[in-house]
Design a protein around this motif. Sequence first.
Motif, PDB file in Angstrom:
ATOM      1  N   LEU A   1       0.717  -1.011   0.203  1.00  0.00           N
ATOM      2  CA  LEU A   1       0.036  -0.622   0.258  1.00  0.00           C
ATOM      3  C   LEU A   1       0.779   0.934   0.233  1.00  0.00           C
ATOM      4  O   LEU A   1       1.964   1.093   0.738  1.00  0.00           O
ATOM      5  CB  LEU A   1      -1.366   0.260   1.241  1.00  0.00           C
ATOM      6  CG  LEU A   1      -1.383   1.729   1.345  1.00  0.00           C
ATOM      7  CD1 LEU A   1      -2.622   0.920   0.059  1.00  0.00           C
ATOM      8  CD2 LEU A   1      -2.233   1.377   2.870  1.00  0.00           C
TER       9      LEU A   1
ATOM     10  N   ILE B   1       1.398   5.168   0.680  1.00  0.00           N
ATOM     11  CA  ILE B   1       0.963   6.509   0.792  1.00  0.00           C
ATOM     12  C   ILE B   1       0.905   7.414  -0.040  1.00  0.00           C
ATOM     13  O   ILE B   1       0.442   8.318   0.153  1.00  0.00           O
ATOM     14  CB  ILE B   1       1.216   6.216   2.552  1.00  0.00           C
ATOM     15  CG1 ILE B   1       1.195   4.686   3.566  1.00  0.00           C
ATOM     16  CG2 ILE B   1       0.369   7.523   3.138  1.00  0.00           C
ATOM     17  CD1 ILE B   1      -0.462   4.356   3.706  1.00  0.00           C
TER      18      ILE B   1
ATOM     19  N   SER C   1      -6.812  15.756   2.527  1.00  0.00           N
ATOM     20  CA  SER C   1      -7.962  15.133   3.341  1.00  0.00           C
ATOM     21  C   SER C   1      -7.288  14.003   4.008  1.00  0.00           C
ATOM     22  O   SER C   1      -6.639  13.603   4.637  1.00  0.00           O
ATOM     23  CB  SER C   1      -9.133  14.608   2.139  1.00  0.00           C
ATOM     24  OG  SER C   1      -7.524  14.224   1.658  1.00  0.00           O
TER      25      SER C   1
ATOM     26  N   ALA D   1      -4.669  11.627   4.122  1.00  0.00           N
ATOM     27  CA  ALA D   1      -3.636  11.431   3.033  1.00  0.00           C
ATOM     28  C   ALA D   1      -2.352  11.507   2.663  1.00  0.00           C
ATOM     29  O   ALA D   1      -1.832  11.171   2.162  1.00  0.00           O
ATOM     30  CB  ALA D   1      -3.776  12.914   2.776  1.00  0.00           C
ATOM     31  N   GLY D   2      -2.000  11.032   4.601  1.00  0.00           N
ATOM     32  CA  GLY D   2      -0.912  10.641   4.763  1.00  0.00           C
ATOM     33  C   GLY D   2       0.511  11.810   5.610  1.00  0.00           C
ATOM     34  O   GLY D   2       1.547  12.094   6.046  1.00  0.00           O
TER      35      GLY D   2
ATOM     36  N   THR E   1      -0.262  12.331   8.919  1.00  0.00           N
ATOM     37  CA  THR E   1       0.905  11.874   9.997  1.00  0.00           C
ATOM     38  C   THR E   1       1.951  11.586   9.618  1.00  0.00           C
ATOM     39  O   THR E   1       3.455  11.792  10.600  1.00  0.00           O
ATOM     40  CB  THR E   1      -0.327  11.758  10.585  1.00  0.00           C
ATOM     41  OG1 THR E   1      -1.173  12.838  10.938  1.00  0.00           O
ATOM     42  CG2 THR E   1       0.309  11.144  12.217  1.00  0.00           C
TER      43      THR E   1
END
Length: 169
Positions: free
Chosen positions: A31, A33, A52, A55-56, A58
């Motif tokens: 996956l 990110i 949003s 979205a990545g 953090t």
Amino acid sequence: MSDSATMNDDRSLVINCEKVTRTYNEGPGKLTIFSDISLQVSAGESVGIVGSSGAGKTTLLNLLGGLDKPSSGHIDICGQDIHRMSESGRARFRNRHLGFVYQFHHLLPEFSALENVMMPGALGGRGVRQASEQATAILERVGLGARLGHKPGELSGGERQRVAIARAW
Ligand SMILES: Nc1ncnc2c1ncn2[C@@H]1O[C@H](COP(=O)(O)OP(=O)(O)OP(=O)(O)O)[C@@H](O)[C@H]1O
Ligand SMILES: [Mg+2]
């Protein structure tokens, strides 16, 4: 991720993030990110990362703060590649150079405002007296000179957040 406002000029680079990708293993596949993110942040610059939910943001901040490792690419903070350091070297580097203020304050409930703020300095090898003097000065600067002995449970929400900011200074 929709946006990261950056500006590059001749001030010293604090963050240099080059072609950073973060993937997670997901069953037999991967996956992704985000991939190939590059950004530079100079001293004195303020940057907001907008995107949003999911979205990545953090994930990226954890990479920039040395709390997580990129799957590829590299990140220099103050000219040093933080992911090439040993775990203990990176922990020392974070103690000296990086501060985090979270949405939740993460103050230690058993300790006073002063003790919470002086903790990184005292643990980082500054003497207790110097750490205490510096913490007092920073707490005065954020308007909490009269609340040094209060524990987090005896502070307002905004005061707790100011203690967290003082600790990150
Ligand atoms: N350990 C993990 N394993 C697999 N996927 C993860 C893991 N941690 C986060 N993710 C996924 O990575 C994506 C990015 O997460 P991240 O927490 O960076 O989002 P965000 O932009 O901070 O979102 P929010 O605004 O909701 O806080 C999410 O889709 C999340 O499901
Ligand atoms: Mg987040």
